[in-house]
Design a protein around this motif. Sequence first.
Motif, mmCIF file in Angstrom:
data_model
loop_
_atom_site.group_PDB
_atom_site.id
_atom_site.type_symbol
_atom_site.label_atom_id
_atom_site.label_comp_id
_atom_site.label_asym_id
_atom_site.label_seq_id
_atom_site.Cartn_x
_atom_site.Cartn_y
_atom_site.Cartn_z
ATOM 1 N N LEU A 1 -31.627 62.335 -76.342
ATOM 2 C CA LEU A 1 -31.365 61.236 -75.419
ATOM 3 C C LEU A 1 -31.747 61.687 -74.013
ATOM 4 O O LEU A 1 -31.154 62.620 -73.474
ATOM 5 C CB LEU A 1 -29.882 60.851 -75.473
ATOM 6 C CG LEU A 1 -29.398 60.297 -76.817
ATOM 7 C CD1 LEU A 1 -27.883 60.257 -76.854
ATOM 8 C CD2 LEU A 1 -29.979 58.921 -77.072
ATOM 9 N N TRP B 1 -23.654 63.854 -78.540
ATOM 10 C CA TRP B 1 -24.919 63.358 -78.014
ATOM 11 C C TRP B 1 -25.757 64.557 -77.585
ATOM 12 O O TRP B 1 -25.311 65.374 -76.770
ATOM 13 C CB TRP B 1 -24.677 62.434 -76.808
ATOM 14 C CG TRP B 1 -24.286 61.037 -77.189
ATOM 15 C CD1 TRP B 1 -23.813 60.606 -78.386
ATOM 16 C CD2 TRP B 1 -24.354 59.877 -76.346
ATOM 17 N NE1 TRP B 1 -23.566 59.262 -78.353
ATOM 18 C CE2 TRP B 1 -23.891 58.784 -77.104
ATOM 19 C CE3 TRP B 1 -24.748 59.672 -75.023
ATOM 20 C CZ2 TRP B 1 -23.823 57.492 -76.591
ATOM 21 C CZ3 TRP B 1 -24.671 58.387 -74.507
ATOM 22 C CH2 TRP B 1 -24.225 57.305 -75.285
ATOM 23 N N TYR C 1 -28.664 65.596 -75.482
ATOM 24 C CA TYR C 1 -29.366 65.014 -74.344
ATOM 25 C C TYR C 1 -30.390 65.995 -73.786
ATOM 26 O O TYR C 1 -30.391 67.195 -74.112
ATOM 27 C CB TYR C 1 -28.351 64.656 -73.247
ATOM 28 C CG TYR C 1 -27.667 65.885 -72.679
ATOM 29 C CD1 TYR C 1 -28.207 66.558 -71.588
ATOM 30 C CD2 TYR C 1 -26.517 66.401 -73.265
ATOM 31 C CE1 TYR C 1 -27.619 67.720 -71.103
ATOM 32 C CE2 TYR C 1 -25.920 67.550 -72.783
ATOM 33 C CZ TYR C 1 -26.468 68.211 -71.711
ATOM 34 O OH TYR C 1 -25.896 69.364 -71.239
ATOM 35 N N ASN D 1 -19.569 62.318 -76.595
ATOM 36 C CA ASN D 1 -19.651 61.136 -75.749
ATOM 37 C C ASN D 1 -18.485 61.090 -74.764
ATOM 38 O O ASN D 1 -18.637 60.675 -73.608
ATOM 39 C CB ASN D 1 -19.673 59.876 -76.618
ATOM 40 C CG ASN D 1 -19.624 58.607 -75.816
ATOM 41 O OD1 ASN D 1 -18.580 57.965 -75.727
ATOM 42 N ND2 ASN D 1 -20.742 58.225 -75.215
ATOM 43 N N VAL E 1 -25.689 54.908 -81.786
ATOM 44 C CA VAL E 1 -24.802 55.133 -80.641
ATOM 45 C C VAL E 1 -23.503 55.805 -81.080
ATOM 46 O O VAL E 1 -22.991 56.699 -80.406
ATOM 47 C CB VAL E 1 -24.497 53.793 -79.938
ATOM 48 C CG1 VAL E 1 -23.432 53.959 -78.871
ATOM 49 C CG2 VAL E 1 -25.776 53.226 -79.310
ATOM 50 N N SER F 1 -23.081 60.922 -84.770
ATOM 51 C CA SER F 1 -22.983 62.225 -84.117
ATOM 52 C C SER F 1 -24.199 63.068 -84.480
ATOM 53 O O SER F 1 -24.479 63.290 -85.658
ATOM 54 C CB SER F 1 -21.708 62.938 -84.550
ATOM 55 O OG SER F 1 -21.532 64.142 -83.840
#
Length: 300
Positions: free
Chosen positions: A168, A199, A201, A234, A269, A272
Motif C-alpha cells: 500500500l 497493512w 505499506y 491498521n 481492506v 491482513s
Amino acid sequence: MEHARIAVAGASGLIGSALARSLTADGHTVLRLVRREPRSADEIRWDPGRGTVDAAGLAGCDAVVNLAGAGVGDRRWTDAYKELIRSSRVRGTTALAEAVAGLPEDARPRVFLNGSAIGFYGETGDRAVDEDAPAGEGFLPEVCVAWEAAAAPAREAGVRTVFARTGLVVAPGGGAWGRMFPLFRAGLGGRLGNGRQYWSYVALHDEVAALRHLLDTDGLSGPFNLTAPEPMTNREITAAMAHVLRRPAVFAVPAPVLRAVLGGMAGDVLGSARVVPARLLASGFRFAFPRIEGAIRAAL
C-alpha cells in the motif's frame, strides 16, 4: 544505467508518473506507452485491451517497465470490473513480453520490470511472509499469479525479468492513502473493522527508489516485495495518522458497513497481509522511510 532509454507503461499512474519524473530528472530518456496516436517521439502506441504494442518503439530501449492496469480500488468490484482488473494486467503484460521477446537479440532491453502486488499472498493473518511464500487463495492472488506468468516470453528470451510486488503506497495522490488523507484531515479518520489486520505499506519515495534499484542492479530477477521492513496493524497506522496530522481518530468503520459499501474489495481492506521485503533488503536496498510516521510525513 547511464543515460538510459526506458519505456514505461502506466506512466500516468501514481507510481509510474513518480518514476518517470525521477528518471527524467537524472537525465534518462523516458518513452511513454499511450493508447492513442503518438504525438511526439517519446510516445509509443499500444492497446493493452487488445494486446497489441508497437514493438519497433521498444527496440533499443535499455529497460521496459510495465506498471499498467485498472485501479483495484477505483470502483466497486462487479464481475465486469473484476474481469477488467485481470485482463488489463494480463493482456498488457503478455503484449509487452511478446514484443520484447520478438525483437532482435541486440535490440532487446536488458531488463523487463513488471508490476505485481502483495495481493499475491492473500490473507496471511499474523504470519509474516516473504518472497518464498506461495500464492494465497482468492481473486487477487489469482490475478497476481496470472499477471506474473504473462511475462514468461521475455524471461524465456533471456531478458532479466523482475516482479515488483508493491504494498500500500503512502501518497496523497491515489490508492488507499489518497482516500484516507482527506478523512483524517477533516477529523473523520479511524480504524477499519477491528483494526488488527496488518497493512504492508511503502512510502512513494521508497517505492520509486526500489524500482530504480531493481532496474540498475544486474543479477536481480524474480519477485521482490516492495514494502517497508515492519508492517503495522491498521489500528497502529490509524494512531500514527492521527499523531502526524494532529487530528482525532475516534471513528471506526464496522466490517459489515465496509462490506456493504465496497463489496468484494472490502476483503482487501479488512484482510491482513504481513509482508516483509526479504529479498530487497538482502540485495542491499536501504529504506529512507522505514517507519510509518516518516512515510506519512514524506507524503505530506
